[in-house]
Design a protein around this motif. Structure first.
Motif, PDB file in Angstrom:
ATOM      1  N   UNK A  74      -7.233  -4.657  -2.092  1.00  0.00           N
ATOM      2  CA  UNK A  74      -6.744  -3.697  -3.348  1.00  0.00           C
ATOM      3  C   UNK A  74      -6.610  -2.235  -3.040  1.00  0.00           C
ATOM      4  N   UNK A  75      -8.133  -1.742  -2.741  1.00  0.00           N
ATOM      5  CA  UNK A  75      -7.615  -0.318  -2.355  1.00  0.00           C
ATOM      6  C   UNK A  75      -7.422  -0.093  -1.754  1.00  0.00           C
ATOM      7  N   UNK A  76      -5.766   0.047  -1.968  1.00  0.00           N
ATOM      8  CA  UNK A  76      -4.545   0.835  -1.400  1.00  0.00           C
ATOM      9  C   UNK A  76      -4.229   1.368  -2.210  1.00  0.00           C
ATOM     10  N   UNK A  77      -3.155   2.272  -1.847  1.00  0.00           N
ATOM     11  CA  UNK A  77      -2.102   3.279  -2.534  1.00  0.00           C
ATOM     12  C   UNK A  77      -1.084   3.130  -1.715  1.00  0.00           C
ATOM     13  N   UNK A 340       0.215  -7.271   0.104  1.00  0.00           N
ATOM     14  CA  UNK A 340      -1.092  -7.221   1.517  1.00  0.00           C
ATOM     15  C   UNK A 340      -0.093  -7.015   2.470  1.00  0.00           C
ATOM     16  N   UNK A 341       1.173  -7.924   2.801  1.00  0.00           N
ATOM     17  CA  UNK A 341       1.784  -8.294   3.796  1.00  0.00           C
ATOM     18  C   UNK A 341       2.423  -6.362   3.814  1.00  0.00           C
ATOM     19  N   UNK A 346       3.415  -2.008   7.183  1.00  0.00           N
ATOM     20  CA  UNK A 346       3.489  -0.742   6.957  1.00  0.00           C
ATOM     21  C   UNK A 346       2.316   0.254   8.109  1.00  0.00           C
ATOM     22  N   UNK A 347       1.124  -0.153   8.054  1.00  0.00           N
ATOM     23  CA  UNK A 347       0.407   0.538   8.771  1.00  0.00           C
ATOM     24  C   UNK A 347       0.680  -0.776   9.986  1.00  0.00           C
ATOM     25  N   UNK A 348       1.673  -0.973  10.692  1.00  0.00           N
ATOM     26  CA  UNK A 348       1.692  -1.012  12.005  1.00  0.00           C
ATOM     27  C   UNK A 348       1.511  -2.276  12.585  1.00  0.00           C
ATOM     28  N   UNK A 400       3.590   5.052   3.830  1.00  0.00           N
ATOM     29  CA  UNK A 400       4.179   4.041   2.348  1.00  0.00           C
ATOM     30  C   UNK A 400       2.829   4.631   1.531  1.00  0.00           C
ATOM     31  N   UNK A 401       1.601   4.005   2.628  1.00  0.00           N
ATOM     32  CA  UNK A 401       0.185   3.586   2.324  1.00  0.00           C
ATOM     33  C   UNK A 401      -0.891   4.157   2.526  1.00  0.00           C
TER      34      UNK A 401
END
Length: 414
Positions: A74-77, A340-341, A346-348, A400-401
């Motif tokens: 939830x705590x992503x931008x 979430x996926x 995006x983060x690897x 992206x994140x």
């Protein structure tokens, strides 16, 4: 100035009146109304006895690990790009040597027929239809051979718990290899079982015992109990060739003496891809990759083992940056949406695994419910990619994140 009014005319009203064809299938009507995985969870809670639902929904001790894992997503931008042609979006890629249609698969879950009588069969069929991997647990309630006979198509992975009796462990490995499973997930975060207080308080047993509490609960869940009592008894199906009781089996299941050296021994006997599941530090990730595994799963077992364990999603950027070229990095725990996926990819992450999300669908409606869960996640992946302005998974990147942290380490005084 007064608004001028008139009497409505029939021809004006006709376009506004629409009648939808009623859905007579109660299961389909129930599932169609579910827009999110949380919706499926609410349906599952209504339709499943408390002990079975809590076994799926619960986690270890105070359940802080699973709460923090979900909060981390939830705590992503997100940082979208604009004015890109996203008419067509591709969600497929190669994973551990074979193509997958979507960047997620079904995680291994135990006692699955406890949630719904269709159990692992429902998950395997739905995964094959969607073109994603299905993972069969050592603690499955359908055997290796029965799953393959019922669902010959699709990718199948086998999850292994190491026993003290290594011959028994390797017998399962050989059965999975002979049945055509292409990947082995070796789970390494269970030297002992975690303390799951919901299960203790519910007196959860396999099969469920008919206590006064369960008899009273049966009155509000007659369909579940009818399925339980009119189908094959719940058992550890992949182990039914072994003598001894279930209790004796569980006492021998988790081997606290497993070390890094055992990975090489397993790798020598497994012909397919080898993935280590339960990695929770960068050092351990490096150690298993140095021993030649093909992939790792950043996972704290869905928060079901060590409470307050690291959040896998928080570890992902560092591990992917350090090891992404040497092994394929997967992640699980806390995933409840397509967004979430996408954030994990995006983060690897090469791929993600979903456990509870699919089980909520299973409890809500059997195989149809699992398909609905997959459809919800798929739609969320595609929608999020389009809104980010990307047309394929390879275009997703850390730009992206941004991960936003509510909790951070307190530095000791100088």
């Amino acid at each position: 100035m007064a608004i001028k009014r008139r009497v409505p005319r029939v021809r004006d009203l006709a376009p506004l009146i629409q009648f939808t064809r009623p859905q007579l299938d109660r299961t389909r009507r129930r599932l169609d109304a579910a827009m999110t995985i949380d919706d499926l969870r609410r349906i599952a809670k209504r339709r499943t006895p408390k002990a079975a639902f809590d076994y799926t929904d619960g986690a270890a001790e105070d359940e802080l690990s699973i709460q923090r894992a979900r909060q981390a997503f939830r705590d992503i931008e997100f940082h979208p790009t604009i004015l890109r042609d996203v008419t067509t979006v591709g969600t497929s890629r190669n994973l551990l040597g074979h193509p997958v249609a979507l960047p997620f698969g079904i995680a291994p879950t135990g006692f699955t027929r406890l949630m719904h009588t269709e159990g692992e069969m429902a998950g395997a069929r739905a995964a094959a239809a969607a073109g994603i991997p299905f993972s069969l647990s050592t603690l499955a309630t359908c055997s290796i051979e029965d799953v393959v006979a019922a669902v010959p198509q699709g990718r199948k992975w086998f999850q292994l718990y190491m026993w003290r009796d290594r011959d028994r462990s390797m017998a399962l490995v050989q059965r999975a290899a002979q049945a055509g499973f292409d990947t082995m997930l070796v789970t390494v975060d269970v030297p002992v079982a975690g303390a799951r207080w919901r299960d203790v308080r519910n007196g959860m047993t396999i099969p469920p015992a008919l206590t006064l509490r369960t008899v009273l609960d049966a009155a509000s869940h007659p369909h579940w109990w009818f399925d339980l009592l009119t189908t094959e008894p719940l058992a550890f199906a992949s182990l039914d060739r072994w003598s001894g009781t279930v209790g004796e089996y569980l006492n021998s299941m988790f081997d606290p003496s497993v070390t890094f050296d055992d990975l090489g021994w397993i790798k020598d006997q497994w012909p397919g891809k080898l993935v280590v599941k339960g990695i929770q530090t960068l050092d351990d990730a490096c150690a298993v990759v140095d021993r030649g595994v093909d992939g790792i799963v950043l996972s704290n077992h869905g928060g079901r083992q060590l409470d307050r364990a690291p959040v896998p999603f928080h570890l992902l950027p560092t591990v992917a940056r350090e090891l992404g070229k040497d092994a394929e990095v997967l992640v699980d725990t806390g995933i409840m949406s397509g967004a979430d996926i996408v954030a994990a990819i995006a983060l690897g992450a090469r791929c993600t695994l979903v456990g509870r999300a699919y089980l909520y669908g299973l409890m809500a409606g059997g195989e149809a419910g699992v398909r609905r869960a997959i459809d919800i996640l798929k739609a969320g992946v595609i929608r999020t990619m389009r809104l980010l302005g990307v047309t394929c998974l390879e275009e997703l990147s850390p730009t992206h994140v941004t991960q936003l942290r509510r909790l951070g380490p307190i530095q000791p005084p100088a």
